[in-house]
Design a protein around this motif. Sequence first.
Motif, mmCIF file in Angstrom:
data_model
loop_
_atom_site.group_PDB
_atom_site.id
_atom_site.type_symbol
_atom_site.label_atom_id
_atom_site.label_comp_id
_atom_site.label_asym_id
_atom_site.label_seq_id
_atom_site.Cartn_x
_atom_site.Cartn_y
_atom_site.Cartn_z
ATOM 1 N N LYS A 121 9.429 -85.246 -19.184
ATOM 2 C CA LYS A 121 8.925 -85.188 -17.808
ATOM 3 C C LYS A 121 10.078 -85.342 -16.834
ATOM 4 O O LYS A 121 11.157 -85.830 -17.182
ATOM 5 C CB LYS A 121 7.862 -86.252 -17.562
ATOM 6 C CG LYS A 121 8.310 -87.693 -17.616
ATOM 7 C CD LYS A 121 7.131 -88.596 -17.235
ATOM 8 C CE LYS A 121 7.541 -90.064 -17.241
ATOM 9 N NZ LYS A 121 7.690 -90.592 -18.619
ATOM 10 N N THR A 122 9.822 -84.905 -15.592
ATOM 11 C CA THR A 122 10.833 -84.998 -14.547
ATOM 12 C C THR A 122 10.140 -85.045 -13.197
ATOM 13 O O THR A 122 8.937 -84.769 -13.085
ATOM 14 C CB THR A 122 11.792 -83.791 -14.627
ATOM 15 O OG1 THR A 122 12.893 -83.988 -13.729
ATOM 16 C CG2 THR A 122 11.090 -82.488 -14.265
ATOM 17 N N ASN A 181 1.829 -89.415 -8.237
ATOM 18 C CA ASN A 181 2.174 -90.847 -8.152
ATOM 19 C C ASN A 181 2.276 -91.482 -9.537
ATOM 20 O O ASN A 181 1.783 -92.572 -9.785
ATOM 21 C CB ASN A 181 1.144 -91.600 -7.310
ATOM 22 C CG ASN A 181 1.225 -91.260 -5.838
ATOM 23 O OD1 ASN A 181 2.197 -90.656 -5.386
ATOM 24 N ND2 ASN A 181 0.209 -91.623 -5.081
ATOM 25 N N TRP A 182 2.978 -90.797 -10.446
ATOM 26 C CA TRP A 182 2.994 -91.197 -11.846
ATOM 27 C C TRP A 182 3.985 -92.319 -12.131
ATOM 28 O O TRP A 182 3.733 -93.186 -12.959
ATOM 29 C CB TRP A 182 3.301 -89.979 -12.711
ATOM 30 C CG TRP A 182 3.373 -90.287 -14.181
ATOM 31 C CD1 TRP A 182 4.486 -90.309 -14.975
ATOM 32 C CD2 TRP A 182 2.283 -90.632 -15.032
ATOM 33 N NE1 TRP A 182 4.167 -90.627 -16.267
ATOM 34 C CE2 TRP A 182 2.801 -90.833 -16.329
ATOM 35 C CE3 TRP A 182 0.904 -90.780 -14.831
ATOM 36 C CZ2 TRP A 182 2.007 -91.183 -17.418
ATOM 37 C CZ3 TRP A 182 0.122 -91.125 -15.921
ATOM 38 C CH2 TRP A 182 0.672 -91.327 -17.186
ATOM 39 N N SER A 183 5.133 -92.304 -11.468
ATOM 40 C CA SER A 183 6.151 -93.317 -11.752
ATOM 41 C C SER A 183 7.037 -93.513 -10.533
ATOM 42 O O SER A 183 6.929 -92.772 -9.549
ATOM 43 C CB SER A 183 7.000 -92.914 -12.963
ATOM 44 O OG SER A 183 7.722 -91.733 -12.696
ATOM 45 N N LYS A 184 7.923 -94.488 -10.605
ATOM 46 C CA LYS A 184 8.794 -94.762 -9.467
ATOM 47 C C LYS A 184 9.716 -93.582 -9.215
ATOM 48 O O LYS A 184 10.107 -92.865 -10.133
ATOM 49 C CB LYS A 184 9.614 -96.029 -9.700
ATOM 50 C CG LYS A 184 10.676 -95.933 -10.771
ATOM 51 C CD LYS A 184 11.589 -97.163 -10.782
ATOM 52 C CE LYS A 184 12.478 -97.196 -9.570
ATOM 53 N NZ LYS A 184 13.435 -98.323 -9.582
ATOM 54 N N GLY A 227 10.980 -98.102 -3.799
ATOM 55 C CA GLY A 227 9.636 -98.577 -3.509
ATOM 56 C C GLY A 227 8.602 -97.477 -3.393
ATOM 57 O O GLY A 227 7.429 -97.764 -3.141
ATOM 58 N N ARG A 228 9.018 -96.226 -3.609
ATOM 59 C CA ARG A 228 8.068 -95.119 -3.536
ATOM 60 C C ARG A 228 7.778 -94.576 -4.921
ATOM 61 O O ARG A 228 8.548 -94.765 -5.869
ATOM 62 C CB ARG A 228 8.633 -94.004 -2.646
ATOM 63 C CG ARG A 228 8.756 -94.404 -1.185
ATOM 64 C CD ARG A 228 9.376 -93.295 -0.355
ATOM 65 N NE ARG A 228 8.612 -92.051 -0.432
ATOM 66 C CZ ARG A 228 8.981 -90.923 0.185
ATOM 67 N NH1 ARG A 228 10.100 -90.900 0.905
ATOM 68 N NH2 ARG A 228 8.243 -89.837 0.086
ATOM 69 N N LEU A 229 6.653 -93.899 -5.058
ATOM 70 C CA LEU A 229 6.275 -93.264 -6.313
ATOM 71 C C LEU A 229 6.541 -91.773 -6.237
ATOM 72 O O LEU A 229 6.587 -91.186 -5.149
ATOM 73 C CB LEU A 229 4.790 -93.507 -6.607
ATOM 74 C CG LEU A 229 4.386 -94.962 -6.822
ATOM 75 C CD1 LEU A 229 2.870 -95.073 -6.916
ATOM 76 C CD2 LEU A 229 5.045 -95.528 -8.073
ATOM 77 N N ARG A 230 6.714 -91.182 -7.400
ATOM 78 C CA ARG A 230 6.950 -89.741 -7.450
ATOM 79 C C ARG A 230 5.836 -89.053 -8.222
ATOM 80 O O ARG A 230 5.160 -89.666 -9.061
ATOM 81 C CB ARG A 230 8.280 -89.449 -8.141
ATOM 82 C CG ARG A 230 8.197 -89.587 -9.654
ATOM 83 C CD ARG A 230 9.473 -89.153 -10.359
ATOM 84 N NE ARG A 230 9.224 -88.936 -11.783
ATOM 85 C CZ ARG A 230 10.178 -88.771 -12.685
ATOM 86 N NH1 ARG A 230 11.450 -88.825 -12.319
ATOM 87 N NH2 ARG A 230 9.859 -88.561 -13.953
ATOM 88 N N ASP A 231 5.662 -87.767 -7.979
ATOM 89 C CA ASP A 231 4.841 -86.915 -8.826
ATOM 90 C C ASP A 231 5.714 -86.454 -9.985
ATOM 91 O O ASP A 231 6.879 -86.087 -9.797
ATOM 92 C CB ASP A 231 4.339 -85.695 -8.057
ATOM 93 C CG ASP A 231 3.400 -86.062 -6.923
ATOM 94 O OD1 ASP A 231 2.932 -87.218 -6.877
ATOM 95 O OD2 ASP A 231 3.146 -85.189 -6.066
#
Length: 230
Positions: free
Chosen positions: A140-141, A165-168, A176-180
């Motif tokens: 994943k990326t 919003n899968w991981s940091k 402090g934000r999440l990424r797709d």
Amino acid sequence: MVFTGEGPVLEGSLVRLEPLTHRHAEDLAAAAEEERSSYGFTWVPTAAEIGRYIDEQLARAAAGRLVPYAQVSLRTGRAVGATAFWDPRPWPGEDRLFAVEVGFTWLAASAQGTGVNTETKYLLFRHAFEEWQVSRVDLKTDARNERSRAAIASTGARFEGVLRNWSKSWAPGEDGRLRDSAMFSITADEWPECRKLLEGKVERARARGGAQGPAHAQVHVHSNEVRSAG
């Protein structure tokens, strides 16, 4: 279910994957300080952070969640990046794996496009499918990272979709934000075709002079091979 012990050395014609230790620190510090524009969505330690980075990877390994490697170029004999097996998933109630992820991968700018990354994936996939006999390998990326997505797809892995919003986020300025996350996988049924694809890519890279060594990748498994245990 955890991994126990350190990973086996996996050696091909372009790269040797060695269990990550602090003896790789000097090489990795130099590798990390090359041109860094391709690291926009991936955390790659700076030279000053390498010691802490290795400590953190070894702590994850001690917790049974990660098997970290240094990628050592056979042409130069120097470590040019890092990668890992991680997130082992066992069959319910059993001590064997059905899935594992390949990740935590970064490579010096000078080693990109040389076939090192392709052969690294080949060696890791082959070990997972043919030694551990997993049913699935994940990759994943960051969903925004088109370069990484293209590189993953070029290994034969299939795109499965985007988990929101899968991981940091590892992008600069996004603490402090999440990424797709864009999700990819290879299944055991797909591995034979994928293997042929990767072997062809490695052979072409070798023929271009990407490394010195044997024409066909060989895996050298040391006696301290990684094992899965409940």
